[in-house]
Design a protein around this motif. Structure first.
Motif, mmCIF file in Angstrom:
data_model
loop_
_atom_site.group_PDB
_atom_site.id
_atom_site.type_symbol
_atom_site.label_atom_id
_atom_site.label_comp_id
_atom_site.label_asym_id
_atom_site.label_seq_id
_atom_site.Cartn_x
_atom_site.Cartn_y
_atom_site.Cartn_z
ATOM 1 N N PRO A 149 -4.188 9.163 -2.888
ATOM 2 C CA PRO A 149 -5.389 8.596 -2.265
ATOM 3 C C PRO A 149 -6.619 8.595 -3.161
ATOM 4 N N ILE A 150 -6.784 9.610 -4.005
ATOM 5 C CA ILE A 150 -7.994 9.689 -4.834
ATOM 6 C C ILE A 150 -7.959 8.660 -5.952
ATOM 7 N N LYS A 151 -6.888 8.647 -6.711
ATOM 8 C CA LYS A 151 -6.794 7.724 -7.844
ATOM 9 C C LYS A 151 -6.803 6.267 -7.382
ATOM 10 N N SER A 152 -6.100 5.968 -6.300
ATOM 11 C CA SER A 152 -6.084 4.592 -5.811
ATOM 12 C C SER A 152 -7.464 4.156 -5.332
ATOM 13 N N SER A 153 -8.215 5.061 -4.694
ATOM 14 C CA SER A 153 -9.573 4.724 -4.244
ATOM 15 C C SER A 153 -10.498 4.517 -5.437
ATOM 16 N N GLN A 154 -10.350 5.343 -6.467
ATOM 17 C CA GLN A 154 -11.197 5.188 -7.657
ATOM 18 C C GLN A 154 -10.948 3.846 -8.344
ATOM 19 N N ILE A 155 -9.682 3.498 -8.526
ATOM 20 C CA ILE A 155 -9.347 2.230 -9.179
ATOM 21 C C ILE A 155 -9.845 1.057 -8.347
ATOM 22 N N ALA A 156 -9.670 1.123 -7.023
ATOM 23 C CA ALA A 156 -10.126 0.038 -6.156
ATOM 24 C C ALA A 156 -11.641 -0.124 -6.215
ATOM 25 N N ALA A 157 -12.365 1.002 -6.260
ATOM 26 C CA ALA A 157 -13.833 0.927 -6.329
ATOM 27 C C ALA A 157 -14.293 0.277 -7.634
ATOM 28 N N VAL A 158 -13.633 0.606 -8.734
ATOM 29 C CA VAL A 158 -14.003 0.005 -10.023
ATOM 30 C C VAL A 158 -13.713 -1.495 -10.030
ATOM 31 N N LEU A 159 -12.594 -1.906 -9.456
ATOM 32 C CA LEU A 159 -12.230 -3.320 -9.447
ATOM 33 C C LEU A 159 -13.122 -4.140 -8.526
ATOM 34 N N CYS A 160 -13.745 -3.484 -7.533
ATOM 35 C CA CYS A 160 -14.659 -4.215 -6.636
ATOM 36 C C CYS A 160 -15.887 -4.739 -7.377
ATOM 37 N N ILE A 161 -16.299 -4.044 -8.418
ATOM 38 C CA ILE A 161 -17.548 -4.404 -9.105
ATOM 39 C C ILE A 161 -17.481 -5.794 -9.730
ATOM 40 N N PRO A 162 -16.474 -6.115 -10.569
ATOM 41 C CA PRO A 162 -16.451 -7.473 -11.138
ATOM 42 C C PRO A 162 -16.220 -8.559 -10.090
ATOM 43 N N ILE A 163 -15.485 -8.231 -9.023
ATOM 44 C CA ILE A 163 -15.272 -9.226 -7.960
ATOM 45 C C ILE A 163 -16.602 -9.596 -7.312
ATOM 46 N N LEU A 164 -17.418 -8.607 -7.005
ATOM 47 C CA LEU A 164 -18.710 -8.881 -6.373
ATOM 48 C C LEU A 164 -19.658 -9.607 -7.317
ATOM 49 N N PHE A 165 -19.589 -9.290 -8.614
ATOM 50 C CA PHE A 165 -20.450 -9.982 -9.577
ATOM 51 C C PHE A 165 -20.076 -11.453 -9.702
ATOM 52 N N ALA A 166 -18.852 -11.811 -9.355
ATOM 53 C CA ALA A 166 -18.405 -13.207 -9.501
ATOM 54 C C ALA A 166 -18.886 -14.106 -8.367
ATOM 55 N N TYR A 167 -19.296 -13.543 -7.246
ATOM 56 C CA TYR A 167 -19.669 -14.364 -6.090
ATOM 57 C C TYR A 167 -20.846 -15.302 -6.360
ATOM 58 N N TYR A 185 0.799 -1.216 0.000
ATOM 59 C CA TYR A 185 0.000 0.000 0.000
ATOM 60 C C TYR A 185 0.839 1.275 0.000
ATOM 61 N N PRO A 186 1.943 1.370 0.804
ATOM 62 C CA PRO A 186 2.734 2.618 0.761
ATOM 63 C C PRO A 186 3.226 2.973 -0.638
ATOM 64 N N SER A 187 3.636 1.975 -1.424
ATOM 65 C CA SER A 187 4.095 2.253 -2.787
ATOM 66 C C SER A 187 2.938 2.682 -3.681
ATOM 67 N N ILE A 188 1.782 2.043 -3.505
ATOM 68 C CA ILE A 188 0.610 2.393 -4.320
ATOM 69 C C ILE A 188 0.170 3.820 -4.055
ATOM 70 N N ILE A 189 0.106 4.198 -2.782
ATOM 71 C CA ILE A 189 -0.366 5.544 -2.443
ATOM 72 C C ILE A 189 0.658 6.596 -2.860
ATOM 73 N N LYS A 190 1.922 6.227 -2.901
ATOM 74 C CA LYS A 190 2.965 7.165 -3.327
ATOM 75 C C LYS A 190 2.877 7.438 -4.823
ATOM 76 N N VAL A 191 2.540 6.398 -5.611
ATOM 77 C CA VAL A 191 2.477 6.549 -7.061
ATOM 78 C C VAL A 191 1.141 7.143 -7.511
ATOM 79 N N LEU A 192 0.031 6.619 -6.980
ATOM 80 C CA LEU A 192 -1.293 7.008 -7.454
ATOM 81 C C LEU A 192 -1.951 8.095 -6.623
#
Length: 461
Positions: free
Chosen positions: A357-375, A348-355
């Motif tokens: 807090p906003i961009k990392s949260s946006q990408i994580a929110a988008v990736l949650c959608i297909p994961i939840l659809f797979a359940y 996480y420290p490397s991710i937050i340094k590169v992206l």
């Protein structure tokens, strides 16, 4: 010779300023002085942040693996299909209590101190979490969970405490500790519930059906959580207080502001006046309110997922579940908890340094959608394949969730300006550089400083 005169002149001024700023008997001033002198990470204070946040998260989720069986054994549901309906009220009663009192506990933490609120909150965990494990009726379970939530106002004050115990460069790590401990608590809690519920059935060689744990089959996981909370409660005796308990005097600041007024451009002065007026109303602070809205929406999603996951995994396949045991669910959540620890420490420290807090949260929110659809499609799997896919999905989903939660914590912290006070940045600057007005950081106050500026002005900021 001039250098020696400067060194001789600076020491008394620094001592006088420290003496003026420090209020005898104020725990907040004492801690600020220790923080100014600290060079590394405040490991002791961070350990309190970790343990207390873990304490408040464990009882929230420890009941989810066995809640389905607990409602079944309380015989409140007439049909098997109604178990989830009644279980939802037990799970929601905790958060309903927190919703009613969280703001009040935040106000109390600002009035009487962080430490008294923390001690009372942990004490409520010890008492009411133990009573929940001893519940013999459905309404007793709801009442104890409600009181546990209403009297447990730890998370808000601990966010403030995490910021107050460290220097500005360590604040992202402090907030990451809060969200990490929270996330791991939401994972370890269900693991405890999954492994330790119904001990007389799972471990008949250790626990007799006639023993206390045989008569109260859901008491053991609650007892373990309460014992941990009791240990943390005892350790809080040595927890430092950070709240300033003295009247703030503005006399020194007024003279400084008057000196600055002649040096600041009129347009800039107007902008500062508007900024200070806006700062007084948090509801007009759109960066803060937008991050709070995102946090509320995703917290609703995260808690719903945490509660529904266990109920869905343990439900029979004919109702759309996976027919897993509480032990299987606990094992899956334990693996997820271990992955959270590794992710927050190393990735996480490397991710937050590169992206950020906003961009990392946006990408994580988008990736949650297909994961939840797979359940829902996991019901077509069985055996080792189901276990592998379920563990991978749980690990990814929870790590993405922690990314969003930590990002919103950072955004909330950055959106609220602190009241003006002496910054440790001035003490860390080289004195000769400050006196000559050539500070390399080029902040507004450093730019205004010239050779003629009194040294006392420098120290007062």
């Amino acid at each position: 010779m001039a250098a020696n005169e400067e060194e001789e002149g600076t020491s008394p001024l620094l001592s006088k300023e420290e003496e003026r700023r420090h209020h005898p008997g104020c725990p907040g001033c004492d801690h600020d002085r220790r923080k100014d002198l600290q060079t590394g990470l405040p490991y002791k204070e961070f350990s309190y942040v970790w343990m207390i946040c873990l304490t408040t998260a464990l009882p929230i989720s420890s009941l989810f693996p066995f809640l389905y069986f607990m409602i079944r054994d309380l015989h409140v549901a007439k049909r098997t299909e109604d178990i989830g309906f009644y279980a939802g009220f037990v799970g929601a009663s905790f958060m309903f209590g927190r919703c009613l009192t969280s703001t009040l506990w935040g106000i109390a933490a600002d009035r009487i101190g962080r430490k008294p609120v923390v001690v009372f909150g942990i004490l409520s965990v010890v008492i009411f979490n133990t009573l929940f494990g001893l519940s013999v009726t459905y309404w007793m379970a709801i009442a104890t969970r409600f009181l546990l939530g209403a009297l447990n106002g730890l998370l808000g004050p601990m966010k403030a405490y995490a910021i107050e115990v460290c220097r500005p460069e360590h604040e992202p790590l402090a907030l990451s500790l809060v969200s990490t401990a929270w996330g791991i608590g939401l994972i370890i809690g269900p693991a405890l519930g999954g492994y330790l519920a119904l001990p007389a059935e799972k471990y008949p060689n250790i626990f007799s059906p006639d023993s206390l744990f045989g008569r109260f089959p859901y008491f053991l996981p609650c007892l373990c959580t309460s014992v941990f909370a009791a240990i943390v409660l005892i350790s809080c005796i040595w927890m430092p207080e950070t709240l300033h308990k003295h009247k703030v005097s503005d006399d020194g600041n007024q003279s400084v502001e008057a000196l600055e007024a002649h040096l600041i451009d009129p347009k800039e002065e107007v902008g500062q006046s508007n900024s200070s007026n806006t700062k007084k109303s948090l509801f007009k602070n759109w960066p803060l309110m937008s991050s709070i809205i995102v946090y509320c929406v995703f917290s609703f999603h995260d808690m719903a997922y945490t509660e529904v996951f266990s109920l869905w995994a343990e439900s029979d396949r004919k109702y759309g579940g996976l027919s897993l045991s509480s032990e299987d669910v606990g094992q899956t959540l334990a693996i997820t908890g271990a992955s959270l620890l590794v992710y927050q420490l190393f990735m996480y420290p490397s991710i937050i340094k590169v992206l950020g807090p906003i961009k990392s949260s946006q990408i994580a929110a988008v990736l949650c959608i297909p994961i939840l659809f797979a359940y829902p499609y996991m019901t077509y799997l069985s055996g080792p394949g189901l276990s592998i896919v379920l563990n991978i999905a749980s690990v990814i989903k929870n790590n993405l969730g922690v990314t969003i939660i930590t990002g919103t914590f950072i955004l909330q912290n950055n959106a609220v300006a602190s009241e003006p006070k002496r910054s440790s940045k001035w003490i860390s600057h080289d004195w000769n550089v400050l006196f000559q007005g050539n500070c390399p950081c080029r902040c507004r106050h450093c730019v205004l400083v010239g050779a003629e500026t009194p040294a006392r002005f420098l120290l007062s900021r």
